[in-house]
Scaffold this motif. Structure first.
Motif, PDB file in Angstrom:
ATOM      1  N   THR A  34       0.838  -1.197   0.000  1.00 36.90           N
ATOM      2  CA  THR A  34       0.000   0.000   0.000  1.00 36.90           C
ATOM      3  C   THR A  34       0.873   1.246   0.000  1.00 36.90           C
ATOM      4  O   THR A  34       2.111   1.162  -0.046  1.00 36.90           O
ATOM      5  N   ASP A  35       0.230   2.387   0.076  1.00 37.96           N
ATOM      6  CA  ASP A  35       0.960   3.660   0.114  1.00 37.96           C
ATOM      7  C   ASP A  35       1.861   3.770   1.342  1.00 37.96           C
ATOM      8  O   ASP A  35       2.781   4.597   1.367  1.00 37.96           O
ATOM      9  N   GLU A  36       1.610   2.937   2.345  1.00 39.34           N
ATOM     10  CA  GLU A  36       2.465   2.948   3.535  1.00 39.34           C
ATOM     11  C   GLU A  36       3.851   2.378   3.242  1.00 39.34           C
ATOM     12  O   GLU A  36       4.785   2.568   4.030  1.00 39.34           O
ATOM     13  N   ASP A  37       3.979   1.678   2.115  1.00 39.59           N
ATOM     14  CA  ASP A  37       5.253   1.049   1.765  1.00 39.59           C
ATOM     15  C   ASP A  37       6.120   1.919   0.869  1.00 39.59           C
ATOM     16  O   ASP A  37       7.176   1.475   0.404  1.00 39.59           O
ATOM     17  N   VAL A  38       5.688   3.142   0.591  1.00 37.04           N
ATOM     18  CA  VAL A  38       6.479   4.028  -0.261  1.00 37.04           C
ATOM     19  C   VAL A  38       6.474   5.446   0.313  1.00 37.04           C
ATOM     20  O   VAL A  38       5.456   5.913   0.819  1.00 37.04           O
ATOM     21  N   ASN A  39       7.616   6.097   0.251  1.00 38.10           N
ATOM     22  CA  ASN A  39       7.766   7.480   0.698  1.00 38.10           C
ATOM     23  C   ASN A  39       8.060   8.346  -0.518  1.00 38.10           C
ATOM     24  O   ASN A  39       9.192   8.388  -0.999  1.00 38.10           O
ATOM     25  N   LEU A  40       7.042   9.024  -1.018  1.00 29.52           N
ATOM     26  CA  LEU A  40       7.199   9.830  -2.225  1.00 29.52           C
ATOM     27  C   LEU A  40       8.065  11.061  -1.985  1.00 29.52           C
ATOM     28  O   LEU A  40       8.542  11.683  -2.950  1.00 29.52           O
ATOM     29  N   ASN A  41       8.288  11.408  -0.721  1.00 28.67           N
ATOM     30  CA  ASN A  41       9.104  12.576  -0.397  1.00 28.67           C
ATOM     31  C   ASN A  41      10.582  12.231  -0.211  1.00 28.67           C
ATOM     32  O   ASN A  41      11.393  13.127   0.065  1.00 28.67           O
ATOM     33  N   MET A  56      20.888   8.036   0.745  1.00 35.15           N
ATOM     34  CA  MET A  56      20.802   6.944   1.713  1.00 35.15           C
ATOM     35  C   MET A  56      19.433   6.921   2.390  1.00 35.15           C
ATOM     36  O   MET A  56      19.228   6.223   3.378  1.00 35.15           O
ATOM     37  N   GLN A  57      18.490   7.669   1.822  1.00 37.64           N
ATOM     38  CA  GLN A  57      17.125   7.706   2.345  1.00 37.64           C
ATOM     39  C   GLN A  57      16.259   6.761   1.528  1.00 37.64           C
ATOM     40  O   GLN A  57      16.099   6.936   0.325  1.00 37.64           O
ATOM     41  N   SER A  58      15.700   5.765   2.176  1.00 39.09           N
ATOM     42  CA  SER A  58      14.944   4.755   1.438  1.00 39.09           C
ATOM     43  C   SER A  58      13.545   5.241   1.087  1.00 39.09           C
ATOM     44  O   SER A  58      12.809   5.715   1.949  1.00 39.09           O
ATOM     45  N   PRO A  59      13.155   5.101  -0.181  1.00 37.51           N
ATOM     46  CA  PRO A  59      11.782   5.444  -0.563  1.00 37.51           C
ATOM     47  C   PRO A  59      10.806   4.295  -0.315  1.00 37.51           C
ATOM     48  O   PRO A  59       9.598   4.485  -0.409  1.00 37.51           O
ATOM     49  N   PHE A  60      11.339   3.110   0.004  1.00 38.49           N
ATOM     50  CA  PHE A  60      10.493   1.930   0.134  1.00 38.49           C
ATOM     51  C   PHE A  60      10.652   1.282   1.511  1.00 38.49           C
ATOM     52  O   PHE A  60      11.723   1.359   2.132  1.00 38.49           O
ATOM     53  N   SER A  61       9.590   0.610   1.940  1.00 40.67           N
ATOM     54  CA  SER A  61       9.664  -0.139   3.196  1.00 40.67           C
ATOM     55  C   SER A  61      10.568  -1.339   2.996  1.00 40.67           C
ATOM     56  O   SER A  61      10.767  -1.827   1.873  1.00 40.67           O
ATOM     57  N   GLU A  62      11.127  -1.836   4.084  1.00 38.78           N
ATOM     58  CA  GLU A  62      11.994  -3.006   3.986  1.00 38.78           C
ATOM     59  C   GLU A  62      11.199  -4.252   3.599  1.00 38.78           C
ATOM     60  O   GLU A  62      11.730  -5.160   2.954  1.00 38.78           O
ATOM     61  N   LYS A  63       9.931  -4.269   3.959  1.00 41.14           N
ATOM     62  CA  LYS A  63       9.050  -5.356   3.517  1.00 41.14           C
ATOM     63  C   LYS A  63       8.977  -5.370   1.996  1.00 41.14           C
ATOM     64  O   LYS A  63       9.119  -6.422   1.358  1.00 41.14           O
ATOM     65  N   LEU A  64       8.758  -4.206   1.394  1.00 41.61           N
ATOM     66  CA  LEU A  64       8.674  -4.120  -0.063  1.00 41.61           C
ATOM     67  C   LEU A  64      10.000  -4.506  -0.706  1.00 41.61           C
ATOM     68  O   LEU A  64      10.028  -5.235  -1.701  1.00 41.61           O
ATOM     69  N   MET A  65      11.105  -4.031  -0.139  1.00 39.44           N
ATOM     70  CA  MET A  65      12.407  -4.318  -0.720  1.00 39.44           C
ATOM     71  C   MET A  65      12.706  -5.816  -0.698  1.00 39.44           C
ATOM     72  O   MET A  65      13.194  -6.383  -1.681  1.00 39.44           O
ATOM     73  N   LEU A  66      12.413  -6.469   0.414  1.00 35.81           N
ATOM     74  CA  LEU A  66      12.655  -7.911   0.511  1.00 35.81           C
ATOM     75  C   LEU A  66      11.802  -8.683  -0.485  1.00 35.81           C
ATOM     76  O   LEU A  66      12.276  -9.614  -1.146  1.00 35.81           O
ATOM     77  N   PHE A  67      10.536  -8.282  -0.610  1.00 39.48           N
ATOM     78  CA  PHE A  67       9.653  -8.973  -1.552  1.00 39.48           C
ATOM     79  C   PHE A  67      10.110  -8.722  -2.982  1.00 39.48           C
ATOM     80  O   PHE A  67      10.048  -9.615  -3.825  1.00 39.48           O
ATOM     81  N   HIS A  68      10.563  -7.505  -3.254  1.00 44.05           N
ATOM     82  CA  HIS A  68      11.022  -7.173  -4.600  1.00 44.05           C
ATOM     83  C   HIS A  68      12.210  -8.052  -4.994  1.00 44.05           C
ATOM     84  O   HIS A  68      12.282  -8.555  -6.120  1.00 44.05           O
ATOM     85  N   VAL A  69      13.126  -8.240  -4.066  1.00 47.60           N
ATOM     86  CA  VAL A  69      14.272  -9.107  -4.324  1.00 47.60           C
ATOM     87  C   VAL A  69      13.798 -10.531  -4.578  1.00 47.60           C
ATOM     88  O   VAL A  69      14.283 -11.218  -5.486  1.00 47.60           O
ATOM     89  N   SER A  70      12.824 -10.975  -3.802  1.00 47.72           N
ATOM     90  CA  SER A  70      12.267 -12.316  -3.979  1.00 47.72           C
ATOM     91  C   SER A  70      11.661 -12.476  -5.371  1.00 47.72           C
ATOM     92  O   SER A  70      11.842 -13.511  -6.030  1.00 47.72           O
TER      93      SER A  70
END
Length: 325
Positions: free
Chosen positions: A61-68, A239-253
């Protein structure tokens, strides 16, 4: 459909971030088109699940991305990403269509397949215009047909055999490209993740991807063919992540699943034993890495279980327990 919901809800987050940061006016419409496709797919699957009384996946969801968040990717990287995403769609939707029987599902996947074709066509056209499309290696045209005279054509496990065939070259080259994309994504995730364990996992994946790139590049070089250039220069120093670590792990998967699938297809089309052995052992290495990533997601409470067959043994055991209680 469950897997597509996960992938498209993830794509929505990634594409929204790309759109928030894109500066190239020629790339913006492509990102907008790709985002609209993912949004429509998610909405259709959600409605279909609801109408059938199925629970809809959580996905992203939108909680998994930081547009700023600061700009992490160059615009050119987004084009490579879209090209990779459209290729994945072509493979996944083609398989889904060929295995579906319900008419509405078949119509849905026919539409998504056409959409992926259109996206890929528009992306490749723009990449060619910008001179950034990486073409596969060239080989001289055959002037006559030859038949193998010796079984040495098939090679052996212990040494490199004959020059690669055109089909083998295509798969080696494509696997270099997908590993390049994976390595760049892992570099950006490693650079921005906050958890030491997750950051370490991304670094390990980056090193695995580099190893595979070197193996495949060396195989092409043995036949005086070139591979692909690195994508890391397209990652900024943010070094500021735009994505949640949940999203990043799933993306790698998801990237790993695509990579394993590519290796499997490459094995099935390779008539060179030593090359097939390389694919097999590299596939096993990636599968082990994927398992460790899944364990990380489970530990963090982020692993959403896909639909499964009924565990009837568990049902019987539960019924027995209730009877005795």
């Amino acid at each position: 459909m469950w897997s597509q919901y996960q992938s498209d809800s993830l794509a929505k987050c990634v594409l929204k971030y790309f759109l928030a940061k894109v500066q190239d006016e020629e790339i913006h419409p492509l990102l907008d088109f790709a985002l609209s496709l993912s949004q429509n797919h998610v909405a259709w699957i959600r409605n279909t699940y609801k109408n059938q009384g199925f629970s809809c996946p959580v996905g992203f969801t939108d909680e998994d991305v930081n547009l700023n968040a600061n700009r992490l990717f160059d615009d050119i990287f987004t084009l490579h990403y879209l090209n990779n995403m459209s290729r994945l769609g072509l493979a996944a939707y083609g398989l889904a269509l060929s295995t579906a029987s319900r008419q509405d599902i078949r119509e849905f996947y026919t539409q998504t397949l056409h959409e992926s074709i259109e996206l890929n066509e528009r992306v490749v056209k723009l990449m060619l215009q910008k001179g950034i499309y990486v073409r596969s290696p060239y080989i001289p045209a055959n002037t006559h047909v030859e038949f193998a005279q010796r079984q040495a054509f098939l090679g052996n496990v212990f040494s490199q055999s004959r020059p690669l065939t055109a089909v083998e070259i295509m798969h080696v080259f494509m696997n270099i490209q997908t590993n390049m994309m994976g390595k760049a994504m892992l570099t950006s995730f490693w650079q921005t993740a906050s958890s030491p364990a997750i950051r370490s996992h991304f670094l390990r994946g980056k090193e695995i991807a580099q190893k595979h790139i070197e193996i495949f590049t060396k195989r092409l070089a043995a036949d005086d063919l070139s591979g692909s250039s690195s994508m890391e220069p397209l990652i900024t120093t943010s070094m500021q992540s735009p994505f949640s670590e949940k999203l990043m792990l799933f993306h790698v998967s998801a990237l790993i699943q695509m990579g394993i699938g590519n290796y499997g297809v490459a094995i099935s089309t390779s008539q060179c034993y030593d090359l097939a052995v390389d694919y097999t052992r590299l596939m096993a290495e990636v599968a082990l890495y994927a398992k460790d990533g899944a364990n990380l997601m489970i530990e963090c409470g982020w692993f959403e279980e896909p639909p499964q067959a009924v565990d009837r043994q568990s049902l019987v055991e539960r019924q027995t327990t209730e009877v005795f209680n």
